[in-house]
Design an enzyme around this catalytic site. Sequence first.
Site, PDB file in Angstrom:
ATOM      1  N   GLU A 433      38.409  23.432  44.905  1.00 23.47           N
ATOM      2  CA  GLU A 433      37.598  22.789  43.875  1.00 23.47           C
ATOM      3  C   GLU A 433      37.442  21.306  44.198  1.00 23.47           C
ATOM      4  O   GLU A 433      38.410  20.617  44.480  1.00 23.47           O
ATOM      5  CB  GLU A 433      38.260  22.972  42.507  1.00 23.47           C
ATOM      6  CG  GLU A 433      37.805  22.029  41.420  1.00 23.47           C
ATOM      7  CD  GLU A 433      36.343  22.216  41.012  1.00 23.47           C
ATOM      8  OE1 GLU A 433      35.676  23.120  41.556  1.00 23.47           O
ATOM      9  OE2 GLU A 433      35.864  21.444  40.166  1.00 23.47           O
ATOM     10  N   ASP A 506      43.438  21.682  41.361  1.00 21.96           N
ATOM     11  CA  ASP A 506      44.424  20.753  40.802  1.00 21.96           C
ATOM     12  C   ASP A 506      45.323  21.438  39.785  1.00 21.96           C
ATOM     13  O   ASP A 506      44.976  22.464  39.221  1.00 21.96           O
ATOM     14  CB  ASP A 506      43.707  19.584  40.118  1.00 21.96           C
ATOM     15  CG  ASP A 506      43.096  18.646  41.149  1.00 21.96           C
ATOM     16  OD1 ASP A 506      43.551  18.677  42.305  1.00 21.96           O
ATOM     17  OD2 ASP A 506      42.162  17.908  40.788  1.00 21.96           O
ATOM     18  N   ASP A 508      45.877  20.543  36.898  1.00 19.82           N
ATOM     19  CA  ASP A 508      45.536  20.107  35.534  1.00 19.82           C
ATOM     20  C   ASP A 508      44.682  21.159  34.806  1.00 19.82           C
ATOM     21  O   ASP A 508      44.474  22.258  35.308  1.00 19.82           O
ATOM     22  CB  ASP A 508      44.808  18.759  35.588  1.00 19.82           C
ATOM     23  CG  ASP A 508      43.528  18.853  36.413  1.00 19.82           C
ATOM     24  OD1 ASP A 508      43.146  19.977  36.813  1.00 19.82           O
ATOM     25  OD2 ASP A 508      42.910  17.798  36.667  1.00 19.82           O
ATOM     26  N   ASP A 510      41.459  21.320  34.128  1.00 13.45           N
ATOM     27  CA  ASP A 510      40.234  21.716  34.816  1.00 13.45           C
ATOM     28  C   ASP A 510      40.529  22.691  35.949  1.00 13.45           C
ATOM     29  O   ASP A 510      39.842  23.691  36.126  1.00 13.45           O
ATOM     30  CB  ASP A 510      39.511  20.490  35.384  1.00 13.45           C
ATOM     31  CG  ASP A 510      38.830  19.693  34.283  1.00 13.45           C
ATOM     32  OD1 ASP A 510      38.708  20.232  33.161  1.00 13.45           O
ATOM     33  OD2 ASP A 510      38.437  18.541  34.552  1.00 13.45           O
TER      34      ASP A 510
END
Length: 648
Positions: A433, A506, A508, A510
């Site tokens: 991503e 990641d 996180d 997202d």
Amino acid sequence: MSVEQHKDNGYEAEQIQVLEGLEAVRKRPGMYIGSTGPKGLHHLVYEIVDNAIDEAIAGYCSEIDVEILEGEQIRVRDNGRGIPVGIQPKMGIPAVTVVFTVLHAGGKFGNGGYKISSGLHGVGASVVNALSTWLEVEVRDGEKIYKQRFERGKAVTELEIIGETKETGTMVTFLADPTVFEETVYDFETLQTRLREQAFLNAGVCINLTDLRKGKDHTTHRMHYEGGVASFVEFINKRKGAEVLHDQVIFLSAAEGSSTAEIAMQYTDSYNELLLSFANCVHTVEGGTHEMGFKNALTRAFNDFGRKKGYIKENMKNLSGEDVREGLTAVVSVKLEDAQFEGQVKAKLGNTEIRGLVENLVYAKLSDFFEENPTIARGIFEKALGAARAREAARKAREMTRRKSALETAALPGKLADCSDRDSANTEIYIVEGDSAGGSAKEGRDRRFQAILPLWGKMLNVEKARLDRVYGNDKLMPVVTALGCGIGEELDLSKLRYDRIIIMADADVDGSHIRTLLLTFFYRYMRPLVEEGHIYIAQPPLFKLTRGKKVRYAYTDKQRDEIMYEYDHDPELSRYKTEIQRYKGLGEMDPHQLWETTMDPATRVMLRVEPGDAQRADETFTILMGDKVGPRKEFIEQNAEFVQNLDI
Ligand code: 28G
């Protein structure tokens, strides 16, 4: 009644044989409980509970209590008649001792894949005993309390009277042997899911589950469903938060000879089907004759009724099986003597006679149901017709993309940085991503066997779209073309261009969203990739710990603390201070760091995605990705651990 042991010669001869039997279980536990991993461990509980359920089905037991005790001990208690304590003539020892020390022929996983049909008391108790460090059984017969203790399957006390009672029932407490099992920590959710399933499959049986371990929630979970499989379907659809097309679950049942079939079904507005099948309360993950009978009859009933009522026009093709199952939640449960389990994991029912029973039942009763409930029938048909139209649109879209790619010289996506090795057995693709992380990955990789595909553009949520919208989606199509094996019905694993497909995003919110979307996509449209273990999730480190010249990476908080501890106790490092860098995203790492921590096969950590239980996975995806807000929030809170496992 005397409970003294009778040690005549016959007994000793028998006992030697008995011990040999249980030694075999300890030598090859996998043969009897499937594995020595977490599955096998939890299986011990099911074996004991199954016996209590049999006593309940026989009509003598109303409550079954299951407790996880401190120290990972398991206690199961029922208020049935109590396992008989009288001397068994053949063996000359109490019947209860026989139940716990005599290996019943074959075992579920041995014996050429034939499960001894459930309904035989005591099957499996000796296997649990053999694989336990210790096991204690207490029997109440309305007058006395009897107790016997075993260690590694061998009696270490006689069956003793330890008190008086007016109650009846059996209580078994055991500790799984840590020298046999890779791990002996129970997962509450795993037990709850399976015990709940058993409560649904045996209507009226009441199972209470309590986790009494330190630091756990000690509430008792009561599982008791008078509605049986119909309640099961209702439960699944409520949990999914799906909109149902008809309030009443359709329930069909039939019996023939000693076989019975029960089917519950309900349509929802979802695009997915969820069909769970069971034979003798064993989840048949691989389907089999009962599932075949169900699917065939369903398709036939739809097409015959649809033609008759003019829902399916003369010039139209028949509805396909997938069309008539779109949005369907169904449970098929059959019970039969001598169930034959086949297939790779012995979870496919082979008995041919059951197919006709289910097929006739579903065809006849469902046709009647359609006739008697025209409004509901109309709604269900609209759903199936919608599915058929979408299928046709998907076919056209597929042909379009095929024609296009035949014209284009480079069929592979432009953003793909391919590897040089053409042997797909050696290669892997990182789906990354973000363009910056994609750039680092391209630079840091070993280009011989590692390909990089950066993702960009808006991701399609396949949970809210049918296959026809996947074609032409700018984020998913590059993935499909890069993998090269097609999707949906056309999927051909032999064309897969990489052995390992690694999702790298990641740590996180997202990143987690992207991972879930991609996993949902793979699960829905390329499921064999998941089932065959081709999908992985990269694990970038969370921390970089530097002290002096030493650099180490930590992938969890615990690991960070451990490394800190080691640094603090290393005399050579005492004159330096520890520097901790917390990585917020892949983009913070330079290409070399990314290689070292996340991509180098020698040092990296990856998670392999397993489909796990189809129901759980499906529920997770549906609940996480569907647009119903209520259940989603609740689900995430209740299943934080599972969601994490699946979605790290
Ligand atoms: C608490 C944990 C698991 C059980 C019974 C009750 C009977 C029974 C179980 O019989 C058949 C017959 C003698 C060996 C049957 C009691 C008839 C009359 C029973 C359980 C085989 C076993 N009275 N409750 N087995 N015997 N509960 N709970 O295991 O020869 S097992």
